[in-house]
Design a protein around this motif. Sequence first.
Motif, PDB file in Angstrom:
ATOM      1  N   ILE A   2      43.249  13.129  83.025  1.00  0.00           N
ATOM      2  CA  ILE A   2      44.409  13.512  83.821  1.00  0.00           C
ATOM      3  C   ILE A   2      44.298  15.014  84.073  1.00  0.00           C
ATOM      4  O   ILE A   2      44.164  15.796  83.135  1.00  0.00           O
ATOM      5  CB  ILE A   2      45.726  13.195  83.088  1.00  0.00           C
ATOM      6  CG1 ILE A   2      45.850  11.692  82.856  1.00  0.00           C
ATOM      7  CG2 ILE A   2      46.919  13.742  83.864  1.00  0.00           C
ATOM      8  CD1 ILE A   2      46.997  11.306  81.943  1.00  0.00           C
ATOM      9  N   LYS A  38      43.399  15.685  78.999  1.00  0.00           N
ATOM     10  CA  LYS A  38      44.578  16.021  79.789  1.00  0.00           C
ATOM     11  C   LYS A  38      44.506  17.518  80.048  1.00  0.00           C
ATOM     12  O   LYS A  38      44.643  18.315  79.116  1.00  0.00           O
ATOM     13  CB  LYS A  38      45.856  15.661  79.041  1.00  0.00           C
ATOM     14  CG  LYS A  38      46.023  14.179  78.817  1.00  0.00           C
ATOM     15  CD  LYS A  38      47.259  13.886  77.995  1.00  0.00           C
ATOM     16  CE  LYS A  38      47.341  12.392  77.684  1.00  0.00           C
ATOM     17  NZ  LYS A  38      48.436  12.097  76.768  1.00  0.00           N
ATOM     18  N   GLU A  60      44.117  17.995  74.864  1.00  0.00           N
ATOM     19  CA  GLU A  60      44.881  18.699  75.893  1.00  0.00           C
ATOM     20  C   GLU A  60      44.493  20.173  75.965  1.00  0.00           C
ATOM     21  O   GLU A  60      44.405  20.846  74.941  1.00  0.00           O
ATOM     22  CB  GLU A  60      46.376  18.593  75.618  1.00  0.00           C
ATOM     23  CG  GLU A  60      46.942  17.223  75.874  1.00  0.00           C
ATOM     24  CD  GLU A  60      48.464  17.220  75.801  1.00  0.00           C
ATOM     25  OE1 GLU A  60      49.098  18.063  76.469  1.00  0.00           O
ATOM     26  OE2 GLU A  60      48.991  16.369  75.066  1.00  0.00           O
TER      27      GLU A  60
END
Length: 141
Positions: A2, A38, A60
């Motif tokens: 993402i 992410k 992340e």
Amino acid sequence: MIVKTRKFKNRYLAKVIREATSFYLKSILPESKSKKLKITVKQTDDTFADGSCWFKNKNEYDIEIGSHIVLEQKLVTLAHESVHVKQYTTKQLKTIYVGNHHVDVWEGKRYRNLCYDDQPWEIEAHLMEQVLYLHYLTDCK
């Protein structure tokens, strides 16, 4: 994977940044690692550096790109910061905290107060940034 963008006023630019980020990371990481990522890419008015990469947690990361640089340099900087994501994701690079100070650990060796140009993770990122950028231009344009 993402990839999100923040603070890009131009939608086309934000789309290019998302596509390039995804391309770079898929080029340098195995799918098993890249698909879990992410990434948030934020445009910043900070003129101290063209870009930076921040590890948030296991998968992340935040990447900051300067608003003061032109598109070509944004894409090269993004490639450079993507290499840092790769380094953290593969645990080639770690940051640990000892008291009030952080210590960078590169391939198991601790570094502290090392000149930017002598940091092995920066040397690798500089070596790879142009290659990734040219690969992106060739494959995605």
